[in-house]
Design an enzyme around this catalytic site. Structure first.
Site, mmCIF file in Angstrom:
data_model
loop_
_atom_site.group_PDB
_atom_site.id
_atom_site.type_symbol
_atom_site.label_atom_id
_atom_site.label_comp_id
_atom_site.label_asym_id
_atom_site.label_seq_id
_atom_site.Cartn_x
_atom_site.Cartn_y
_atom_site.Cartn_z
ATOM 1 N N SER A 230 -21.125 -13.887 4.452
ATOM 2 C CA SER A 230 -21.917 -13.609 5.645
ATOM 3 C C SER A 230 -22.992 -12.540 5.400
ATOM 4 C CB SER A 230 -21.004 -13.161 6.801
ATOM 5 O OG SER A 230 -20.260 -12.010 6.446
ATOM 6 N N SER B 159 -15.604 -8.374 7.474
ATOM 7 C CA SER B 159 -15.689 -9.623 6.711
ATOM 8 C C SER B 159 -14.446 -9.788 5.842
ATOM 9 C CB SER B 159 -16.951 -9.624 5.836
ATOM 10 O OG SER B 159 -16.917 -10.692 4.906
ATOM 11 N N HIS C 173 -16.651 -19.003 13.232
ATOM 12 C CA HIS C 173 -15.236 -18.938 12.857
ATOM 13 C C HIS C 173 -14.371 -20.008 13.526
ATOM 14 C CE1 HIS C 173 -16.938 -14.780 12.740
ATOM 15 N NE2 HIS C 173 -16.503 -14.895 11.497
ATOM 16 N N CYS D 29 -23.420 -18.145 2.783
ATOM 17 C CA CYS D 29 -23.143 -19.559 2.556
ATOM 18 C C CYS D 29 -23.897 -20.417 3.575
ATOM 19 C CB CYS D 29 -21.644 -19.832 2.661
ATOM 20 S SG CYS D 29 -20.970 -19.551 4.320
ATOM 21 N N GLU E 240 -10.693 -16.590 13.203
ATOM 22 C CA GLU E 240 -10.565 -17.960 12.695
ATOM 23 C C GLU E 240 -9.137 -18.471 12.849
ATOM 24 O OE1 GLU E 240 -10.358 -20.296 8.489
ATOM 25 O OE2 GLU E 240 -11.962 -18.792 8.650
ATOM 26 N N CYS F 184 -18.458 -23.409 11.374
ATOM 27 C CA CYS F 184 -18.734 -23.890 10.023
ATOM 28 C C CYS F 184 -18.020 -25.226 9.798
ATOM 29 C CB CYS F 184 -18.233 -22.861 9.014
ATOM 30 S SG CYS F 184 -18.294 -23.434 7.304
ATOM 31 N N CYS G 284 -12.298 -22.648 1.640
ATOM 32 C CA CYS G 284 -13.645 -23.200 1.538
ATOM 33 C C CYS G 284 -14.227 -22.986 0.151
ATOM 34 C CB CYS G 284 -14.562 -22.618 2.625
ATOM 35 S SG CYS G 284 -15.196 -20.972 2.303
ATOM 36 N N ASN H 200 -13.657 -12.299 3.760
ATOM 37 C CA ASN H 200 -13.910 -12.749 2.390
ATOM 38 C C ASN H 200 -14.496 -11.635 1.530
ATOM 39 O OD1 ASN H 200 -17.048 -13.464 1.908
ATOM 40 N ND2 ASN H 200 -16.528 -13.807 4.045
ATOM 41 N N HIS I 109 -19.364 -12.031 10.676
ATOM 42 C CA HIS I 109 -18.909 -10.652 10.516
ATOM 43 C C HIS I 109 -19.838 -9.872 9.590
ATOM 44 C CE1 HIS I 109 -14.599 -11.817 11.886
ATOM 45 N NE2 HIS I 109 -15.352 -11.420 12.888
#
Length: 303
Positions: A264, A220, A71, A12, A123, A93, A192, A222, A39
């Site tokens: 990522s 990671s 993060h 992203c 985060e 971010c 997000c 996500n 990550h």
């Protein structure tokens, strides 16, 4: 095998900006990154090769220039680092920063702050780092933590870790409202958009493929959530950091494989996995066990 790509996948803008900033700073002089920039093991290797030092402890920073990761970090930590004489650069971010702004707004309204997310994730630690009292929830089993606050008549202010699945977050918010009907609940959606796009793309991908490969580092969140979602949708799913982790036996009898990647994950890792999969000649299976639509065209990797 035929490889079908998710409509939205891979790195992203927030991660790309963080990497660009880190590489620019390494060219200017010695730099220490406080934690893992993102990550993903390939990105961490790239940072190491660029000459950036990395530590998880603020007390072990030996350079004047210091970079905070994508993060997010609490203001307390930032202030402490500046007081020690460090030149602090921030790669947080923008969408994580939005969550950092939303939470104190809820606290200012007199609400007990609640974060939906993984309490161990960097985060989430950054989100609550400036608060003296807060509650972190990951699922319904954690709701008992709110009983005491509800009994005091507290209002609740809820945000989410940015990479949590939106459907899970919304479901948990509704459970909170149902369980504590006498307590005012306000939720600010901080999931997000890139994570949301990748989660939504998974539904189409799972409907058209026999098995899913998620390219993403083991840390990671996500990427892990994408893998979990694929399995929830009834497809075998494998999360790999790169092509070296793929196994031929995963694809015996498979005709169509779906490919996606976390926010990522570098493009090169996705392409390497795609090349490996397209070169795979799976042995025939006795029966498929899955149904799928053949109507979708191949989708190219996002650039």
């Amino acid at each position: 095998m035929e490889v079908r790509m998710a409509d939205h996948l891979g790195m992203c803008f927030g991660v790309r900006d963080a990497i660009d900033l880190a590489l620019r700073l390494t060219r200017q002089g010695p730099l220490t990154i406080l934690g893992d920039l993102v990550h993903n093991p390939d990105v961490l290797t790239e940072m190491d090769q660029a000459g950036a030092a990395r530590t998880s402890s603020p007390d072990e920073v030996n350079t004047r220039a210091l970079l905070l990761t994508a993060h997010g970090t609490s203001q307390r930590v930032k202030n402490d680092l500046r007081e020690k004489g460090h030149q602090v650069h921030d790669a947080t971010c923008p969408l994580v920063k939005r969550a950092h702004l939303a939470l104190p707004k809820l606290v200012a309204e007199g609400r007990h702050p609640v974060v939906i997310g993984d309490a161990k994730h960097v985060e989430v630690r950054g989100l609550v780092g400036d608060l003296d009292q807060y509650t972190i929830l990951l699922n319904e089993a954690d709701l008992g933590q709110l009983d005491e606050w509800a009994g005091r008549g507290c209002k609740f202010g809820i945000v989410s870790q940015t990479t949590q699945p939106l459907s899970v977050v919304l479901g948990l918010v509704e459970v909170i409202r149902h369980r504590f009907p006498d307590n005012d609940v306000r939720f600010i959606d901080t999931v997000c958009q890139p994570a949301r796009d990748r989660q939504e793309s998974m539904h189409r991908l799972a409907s058209e493929t026999d098995v899913i490969v998620v390219v993403g580092g083991p840390e990671s969140n996500n990427s892990r959530k994408l893998t979990e979602l694929a399995r929830h949708l009834g497809r075998p799913a494998y999360q790999v950091a790169g092509a070296a982790e793929l196994r031929p036996e995963w694809f015996q009898g498979i005709q169509v494989v779906g490919l996606t990647a976390g926010t990522s994950t570098p493009d090169r890792a996705i392409e390497e996995v795609r090349t490996w999969l397209e070169a795979m000649d799976p042995a025939p299976a006795k029966c498929s066990g899955f149904s799928r639509s053949n109507s979708a065209d191949k989708i190219q990797v996002e650039r």
